[in-house]
Every structure is written in structure tokens, then in C-alpha cells.
Design a protein around this motif. Structure first.
Motif, mmCIF file in Angstrom:
data_model
loop_
_atom_site.group_PDB
_atom_site.id
_atom_site.type_symbol
_atom_site.label_atom_id
_atom_site.label_comp_id
_atom_site.label_asym_id
_atom_site.label_seq_id
_atom_site.Cartn_x
_atom_site.Cartn_y
_atom_site.Cartn_z
ATOM 1 N N ASN A 329 20.744 17.992 108.325
ATOM 2 C CA ASN A 329 19.800 17.277 107.729
ATOM 3 C C ASN A 329 20.088 15.977 106.908
ATOM 4 O O ASN A 329 19.385 14.770 106.861
ATOM 5 C CB ASN A 329 18.533 18.133 107.271
ATOM 6 N N ALA A 330 21.055 16.245 106.075
ATOM 7 C CA ALA A 330 21.719 15.248 105.221
ATOM 8 C C ALA A 330 22.255 14.016 105.873
ATOM 9 O O ALA A 330 21.964 12.772 105.603
ATOM 10 C CB ALA A 330 22.613 15.857 104.232
ATOM 11 N N VAL A 331 23.215 14.556 107.241
ATOM 12 C CA VAL A 331 23.709 13.377 107.995
ATOM 13 C C VAL A 331 22.500 12.533 108.497
ATOM 14 O O VAL A 331 22.629 11.461 108.541
ATOM 15 C CB VAL A 331 24.658 14.197 108.793
ATOM 16 N N LYS A 332 21.379 13.482 109.041
ATOM 17 C CA LYS A 332 20.242 12.532 109.600
ATOM 18 C C LYS A 332 19.769 11.645 108.646
ATOM 19 O O LYS A 332 19.479 10.540 108.887
ATOM 20 C CB LYS A 332 19.113 13.562 110.054
ATOM 21 N N LYS A 333 19.620 11.950 107.650
ATOM 22 C CA LYS A 333 19.106 11.168 106.328
ATOM 23 C C LYS A 333 19.761 9.766 106.278
ATOM 24 O O LYS A 333 19.488 8.906 106.066
ATOM 25 C CB LYS A 333 18.855 11.882 105.058
ATOM 26 N N MET A 334 21.190 10.255 106.208
ATOM 27 C CA MET A 334 21.960 8.793 106.158
ATOM 28 C C MET A 334 21.821 8.062 107.349
ATOM 29 O O MET A 334 22.193 6.648 107.314
ATOM 30 C CB MET A 334 23.565 9.225 105.835
#
Length: 337
Positions: A329-334
Motif C-alpha cells: 500500500n505504501a508503494v501504491k501511494k508512491m
């Protein structure tokens, strides 16, 4: 099905050293699609294939996977992220002080991770490993790893994350490297659980078993312990350790994490590939594979294949799926999706 996440702009990932699939499961749940995964261990691959039938699994030595074949496997796909936890033996506690991490032949698989990143040119990569890598060789190993990816054009940051902070009922500290070639700001997952889940939270609603008993639930079969082992563990109560065993019966050496009972009111200690001498807080037996999988946050319909020892190794080596999902989810945010 828990392995089919929503398609969010068809985000794509490659999973290296995929094992039983904890990392893959977290990224699937976050909405990513698998391009291919790689692992060499047959038992682990049996489990991966059974639970991810739509994934492309390359069951072979990654060092034999040529650049040309990697390019062919990724044809028609933009690679958003390469994930994985390469096994590294070159930073034991004794260590190899003074020797460069990259030059240590024991770390060839780390070099393979770097090679796949170079060949596939993903927007991001996520690499997971044991926490002690962070400080190994007076922090030089970590800096060396970062520099290796910097040479490929990646901005890299790393942090030690604790799985318990992300809803996993287990204290499992791992160093996570995240690199980006499209963003100079690296985002790590926000802590979602300041109040940690406990062993009791994870295990209390499972069928109760005694030593040697079996349940209809997948992988929920209790080890058949010797009477000698049962006698030793009978002296230990919830959360207690080997010091409660009478001196004439007490093990004189061995891992301090063994011959204890889990503390039901706290998150579990780190689950490893061999938990046969760590006992259930209430039942006089080791945890079943399903109970260990609960502590790792695998769902109950995730089936571990092969022998019981191989199943324990698969569970213990895995990235907890809930932690993997938080990272995804953190990668998706980026990626701004």
C-alpha cells in the motif's frame, strides 16, 4: 478468493525468492498483479503453486535464469516493483568485519536481486532481510547495499519495521529497503496498530487439540510429543520458560527461545522454521502449522504442502502477509494510485 486483489491500473510485480508466498499474497491483496515469481525449493514451490494457480512460478536456480529469459518473461509488462528477501549468510553475528558484503560469495543471491532490478528496470523495488543487517559491520553493509542500487539510478532508504505494528500478532523485526527510480521521496507504511494483537487474539478460536490429535482444519495437526518432552513442558505455565523445569530435567544448552510457552497476553516471539520446542500457552504441545500460520497472518484457506517440518520452514521463512500488504500500500501511494 483472498488471492485476487482489485486491479488498480494493472500494477505489476515480480517476486524473487518467493517461498510459500507471504510477500506475493500481500501484494495481491493490495491490487498488484504478478508477472512471475522465482524459487528453487521444491517444497516451497508446491505450496506456492497450490495457492497461486494463476501466477507464473519459475521453479529453478535464479543464477541460471538468464537476462534474456527475464526480458522474455516481462515482455509486454511495465514492471512497477520487484520484491523479495534474498537469503544472505555473510552477515552473521560473528560477521565478516573488514570484508565487503558485495564481495562475499555467500551473498551471491543478493547480487542476483540487484541483477534482476538492473534487467527489469522497475519503478520501485522492496527488499526484506533480517534486522541485524542494518547495523552489520558498523553500518557499512547497509551503506554498501544502498550504494549498489544508487549506481543503478535508484533513490534508496531502509528502515527496521516490526510486523506487530501492522496487525501481525508477532514481534518480527525486519530491515526493509525501498528504492525508487521515479521518486526521490520514499514512503514507508504508517503504523496501523499501536496496540498490538496477542497470541490469544490469534489462536483462541481454533479447534483445541492435544498432543498427536488432528483437526479437519487445513494444517491443524498437533505434533505427537514424547512423554519426556511432555513431562518437561508440564512444569511451564503461560508465558514461562525453561527455568521452571526442575534442574535434573532442565535442558542445559540450546536456543533460549526454546522450552518456553508463548505468553498469551503478548504478541508472539518471532516465528522461525523450527518451533517444535516452543509450546502453546494453554495446551501442553507445540503449535500446529495452522497456529503458526495464524501468527504470521496467513488465512485459514492457505494450504501448506509437503512434510510437517517443511511446512514449518515455509511459515517461518515467510514475510507476514499483513505486513507485506502494508508495504504494498505504501508503494501504491508512491505510484499515486
Amino acid at each position: 478468493m483472498h488471492r485476487k486483489g482489485k486491479d488498480i491500473k494493472a500494477l505489476k510485480y515480480i517476486d524473487l525468492f518467493s517461498g510459500a508466498g507471504g510477500f506475493s499474497l500481500g501484494f495481491d491483496r493490495s491490487g498488484f498483479q504478478n508477472i512471475f515469481s522465482v524459487d528453487i525449493q521444491k517444497d516451497f514451490c508446491k505450496t506456492y503453486k497450490a495457492n497461486f494457480p494463476s501466477h507464473t512460478l519459475i521453479e529453478e536456480d535464479i543464477t541460471k535464469l538468464s537476462d534474456e529469459r527475464i526480458i522474455a518473461l516481462t515482455k509486454g509488462n511495465d514492471v512497477d516493483v520487484v520484491i523479495g528477501g534474498p537469503p544472505c549468510q555473510g552477515f552473521s553475528i560473528a560477521g565478516n568485519i573488514g570484508r565487503k558484503f558485495i564481495d562475499d560469495p555467500r551473498n551471491k543471491l543478493f547480487q542476483e536481486f540487484v541483477r534482476v532490478v538492473k534487467v527489469t528496470n522497475p519503478k520501485y523495488f522492496v527488499m526484506e532481510n533480517v534486522a541485524r543487517l542494518y547495523t552489520h559491520n558498523k553500518h557499512l553493509t547497509r551503506k554498501e547495499i544502498v550504494a549498489d542500487f544508487n549506481k543503478l539510478g535508484y533513490t534508496v532508504e531502509c528502515k527496521i519495521l516490526n510486523s506487530a505494528d501492522y496487525g501481525v500478532p508477532q514481534v518480527r523485526k525486519r530491515v526493509i529497503f525501498i528504492g525508487s527510480r521515479v521518486n526521490e521521496t520514499i514512503v514507508f507504511p504508517d503504523i496501523s496498530h499501536t496496540e498490538h494483537l496477542t497470541v490469544k487474539d490469534a489462536l483462541s478460536n481454533l479447534p483445541k487439540l492435544k498432543s498427536g490429535e488432528e483437526s479437519t482444519l487445513l494444517n491443524h495437526k498437533a505434533m505427537n510429543h514424547t512423554q519426556q518432552m511432555l513431562d518437561k513442558m508440564g512444569f511451564i505455565k503461560d508465558g514461562e520458560g525453561r527455568e521452571k523445569i526442575p534442574l535434573n530435567l532442565r535442558p542445559k544448552s540450546g536456543d533460549v527461545r526454546k522450552y518456553i510457552k508463548y505468553n498469551s497476553a503478548k504478541p508472539s516471539i518471532t516465528v522461525t522454521g523450527d518451533m517444535r520446542k516452543v509450546f502453546h500457552p494453554f495446551a501442553n504441545r507445540a503449535l500446529t502449522v495452522r497456529e503458526l500460520a495464524r501468527l504470521q497472518t496467513f488465512p485459514d484457506d492457505f494450504e501448506f504442502k509437503s512434510s510437517s517440518i517443511a511446512q514449518q520452514q515455509q511459515v517461518g521463512n515467510a514475510v507476514p502477509p499483513l505486513m507485506a500488504e502494508a508495504i504494498a500500500n505504501a508503494v501504491k501511494k508512491m505510484l499515486d494510485v
